[in-house]
Design an enzyme around this catalytic site. Structure first.
Site, PDB file in Angstrom:
ATOM      1  N   TYR A  36      44.833  36.770  28.871  1.00 39.90           N
ATOM      2  CA  TYR A  36      43.767  35.768  28.813  1.00 39.90           C
ATOM      3  C   TYR A  36      42.594  36.164  29.690  1.00 39.90           C
ATOM      4  CZ  TYR A  36      44.859  33.803  33.469  1.00 39.90           C
ATOM      5  OH  TYR A  36      45.030  33.617  34.825  1.00 39.90           O
ATOM      6  N   ARG A  55      37.743  43.874  30.934  1.00 35.66           N
ATOM      7  CA  ARG A  55      39.060  43.573  31.518  1.00 35.66           C
ATOM      8  C   ARG A  55      40.027  43.089  30.438  1.00 35.66           C
ATOM      9  NH1 ARG A  55      39.395  39.393  36.405  1.00 35.66           N
ATOM     10  NH2 ARG A  55      38.946  37.942  34.721  1.00 35.66           N
ATOM     11  N   ARG A 103      62.218  35.086  17.059  1.00 35.98           N
ATOM     12  CA  ARG A 103      62.410  35.429  18.473  1.00 35.98           C
ATOM     13  C   ARG A 103      63.257  36.674  18.641  1.00 35.98           C
ATOM     14  NH1 ARG A 103      65.690  34.946  22.827  1.00 35.98           N
ATOM     15  NH2 ARG A 103      64.623  34.657  24.829  1.00 35.98           N
ATOM     16  N   HIS A 105      63.115  40.153  21.594  1.00 40.74           N
ATOM     17  CA  HIS A 105      62.311  40.705  22.683  1.00 40.74           C
ATOM     18  C   HIS A 105      61.435  41.869  22.244  1.00 40.74           C
ATOM     19  CE1 HIS A 105      64.955  38.217  25.039  1.00 40.74           C
ATOM     20  NE2 HIS A 105      64.313  38.523  26.160  1.00 40.74           N
ATOM     21  N   LYS A 150      45.896  40.653  33.198  1.00 40.89           N
ATOM     22  CA  LYS A 150      45.658  39.201  33.232  1.00 40.89           C
ATOM     23  C   LYS A 150      46.582  38.542  32.203  1.00 40.89           C
ATOM     24  CE  LYS A 150      41.876  35.983  34.122  1.00 40.89           C
ATOM     25  NZ  LYS A 150      42.480  35.389  35.307  1.00 40.89           N
ATOM     26  N   GLU A 182      46.539  39.095  47.120  1.00 41.35           N
ATOM     27  CA  GLU A 182      45.474  38.204  46.631  1.00 41.35           C
ATOM     28  C   GLU A 182      45.961  36.776  46.756  1.00 41.35           C
ATOM     29  OE1 GLU A 182      44.745  38.702  42.382  1.00 41.35           O
ATOM     30  OE2 GLU A 182      46.843  39.170  42.032  1.00 41.35           O
ATOM     31  N   LEU A 206      44.813  41.357  40.665  1.00 37.32           N
ATOM     32  CA  LEU A 206      43.909  41.311  39.522  1.00 37.32           C
ATOM     33  C   LEU A 206      42.529  41.810  39.948  1.00 37.32           C
ATOM     34  CD1 LEU A 206      43.906  40.134  36.540  1.00 37.32           C
ATOM     35  CD2 LEU A 206      42.472  38.355  37.522  1.00 37.32           C
TER      36      LEU A 206
HETATM   37  N1  PDD Z   1      42.140  33.216  37.741  1.00 34.57           N
HETATM   38  N2  PDD Z   1      43.633  36.834  40.966  1.00 34.57           N
HETATM   39  C1  PDD Z   1      44.339  36.025  40.164  1.00 34.57           C
HETATM   40  C2  PDD Z   1      45.819  36.087  40.205  1.00 34.57           C
HETATM   41  C3  PDD Z   1      43.659  35.140  39.310  1.00 34.57           C
HETATM   42  O1  PDD Z   1      44.356  34.338  38.485  1.00 34.57           O
HETATM   43  C4  PDD Z   1      42.238  35.088  39.330  1.00 34.57           C
HETATM   44  C5  PDD Z   1      41.443  34.167  38.457  1.00 34.57           C
HETATM   45  C6  PDD Z   1      41.546  35.964  40.198  1.00 34.57           C
HETATM   46  C7  PDD Z   1      40.036  36.007  40.252  1.00 34.57           C
HETATM   47  O2  PDD Z   1      39.499  36.681  39.139  1.00 34.57           O
HETATM   48  P1  PDD Z   1      38.057  36.310  38.556  1.00 34.57           P
HETATM   49  O3  PDD Z   1      37.095  36.446  39.690  1.00 34.57           O
HETATM   50  O4  PDD Z   1      37.829  37.305  37.498  1.00 34.57           O
HETATM   51  O5  PDD Z   1      38.113  34.889  38.056  1.00 34.57           O
HETATM   52  C8  PDD Z   1      42.280  36.828  40.991  1.00 34.57           C
HETATM   53  C9  PDD Z   1      41.496  32.365  36.770  1.00 34.57           C
HETATM   54  C10 PDD Z   1      40.220  31.753  37.199  1.00 34.57           C
HETATM   55  C11 PDD Z   1      42.514  31.386  36.222  1.00 34.57           C
HETATM   56  O6  PDD Z   1      43.637  31.800  36.025  1.00 34.57           O
HETATM   57  O7  PDD Z   1      42.180  30.224  35.970  1.00 34.57           O
END
Ligand code: PDD
Length: 288
Positions: A36, A55, A103, A105, A150, A182, A206
């Site tokens: 996503y 990304r 379903r 895997h 992501k 993070e 991320l």
């Molecule tokens: N999440 N790290 C993680 C684990 C994240 O889920 C996010 C953002 C970031 C920051 O990335 P960016 O600056 O590209 O938004 C770092 C989004 C906002 C969410 O899951 O809602």
């Protein structure tokens, strides 16, 4: 609630969000098998769209889902979704799953990716949080080793964020092998001896779009900035801590595990960086 219905996109058509649905055998529902993006929109203009699309392409390639659209098609689709949702400030959520299949895997043969987009209201961070900062707690990073993807499989992130919230904090700052990775849904910066520091990109975190912009802005404005490991002890004695994300922009952390960070107020480096950031957003708005 706004009276304008939120318009979503699912597999080739726009429709009101309430009417958008996927079959239960979608692998996103069954396995969390998808990726996503969250893209902020200011004055009708998507923020750093090329970076978000790059990304997305990287995430899709990493999980071996064929990109269902070209960059041009994504751009057109997102522009139309923004417009159908009334322009202005929004937050676009975009998800691609491996599609619908019995379903099993292993990857199904011949399934088509499910593409879903919706627009959420862009909720600015409350003034009080900018004035006073927020609390964060440190937690052990229990996630997997592909944190650069992501992925929609967010159960560890959800558990970590919830644990933080239950401790009265806005975010969990994650530690792996004694170093900061993070936040549960954000990247982390500290100010250490007047230098801005953030962990380097890699598979432990991320590659945040907001993070990269903050690094760029620091360089552009000759603020010293290092991308290097942050040991736990350095986090604890930092003069400032910030969280960055598309939804919270740059948020100052003023309490860590119940103790004040620096003076316990948003610091001068944050003040400078948030004004650079706002100027960047204002320029985008003016171009709209
Ligand atoms: N999440 N790290 C993680 C684990 C994240 O889920 C996010 C953002 C970031 C920051 O990335 P960016 O600056 O590209 O938004 C770092 C989004 C906002 C969410 O899951 O809602």
């Amino acid at each position: 609630m706004s009276s304008v219905p939120s318009i979503a996109w699912i597999n080739g058509r726009f429709l009101p969000l309430e009417e958008a649905c996927v079959p239960v055998l979608d692998r996103g529902f069954i396995f969390g098998d998808g990726v996503y993006e969250v893209i902020p929109v200011y004055a009708g203009k998507p923020f750093r769209l090329a970076h978000h699309l790059q990304r997305l392409a990287n995430s899709l390639a990493a999980v071996r889902i064929d990109d269902p659209h070209t960059q041009d098609q994504w751009q057109t689709l997102i522009a139309e979704l923004i417009q159908r949702n009334g322009g202005g400030d929004q937050s676009i959520y975009l998800q691609v799953t491996r599609g619908i299949a019995p379903r099993d895997h292993r990857f199904p043969e011949g399934s088509r990716p499910t593409v879903f987009l919706m627009s959420n209201p862009f909720r600015p961070v409350p003034e009080s949080e900018l004035r006073e900062g927020v609390a964060a707690v440190t937690l052990n990073d229990i996630r997997w080793e592909y944190c650069h993807i992501k992925s929609i499989s967010l159960l560890p992130n959800i558990l970590l964020r919830q644990q933080a919230v239950e401790q009265g904090a806005a975010e969990a700052i994650l530690l792996r092998h004694g170093q900061v990775t993070e936040g549960a849904a954000s990247n982390v910066f500290i100010v250490s001896d007047h230098v801005i520091v953030t962990p380097p990109k890699g598979d432990c975190l991320l590659p945040g779009i907001t993070r990269d912009l903050v690094v760029e802005l620091a360089m552009e404005h000759a603020q010293e900035c290092e991308e290097r490991a942050i040991p736990e002890a350095e986090l604890r004695r930092a003069q400032e801590i910030w969280l960055t994300s598309s939804t919270r922009e740059i948020l100052p952390v003023t309490r860590l595990d119940g103790l004040p960070v620096g003076e316990g107020r948003p610091g001068p480096h944050w003040q400078t960086m948030i004004s650079h950031y706002r100027r960047f957003v204002d320029d985008l708005r003016r171009d709209a």
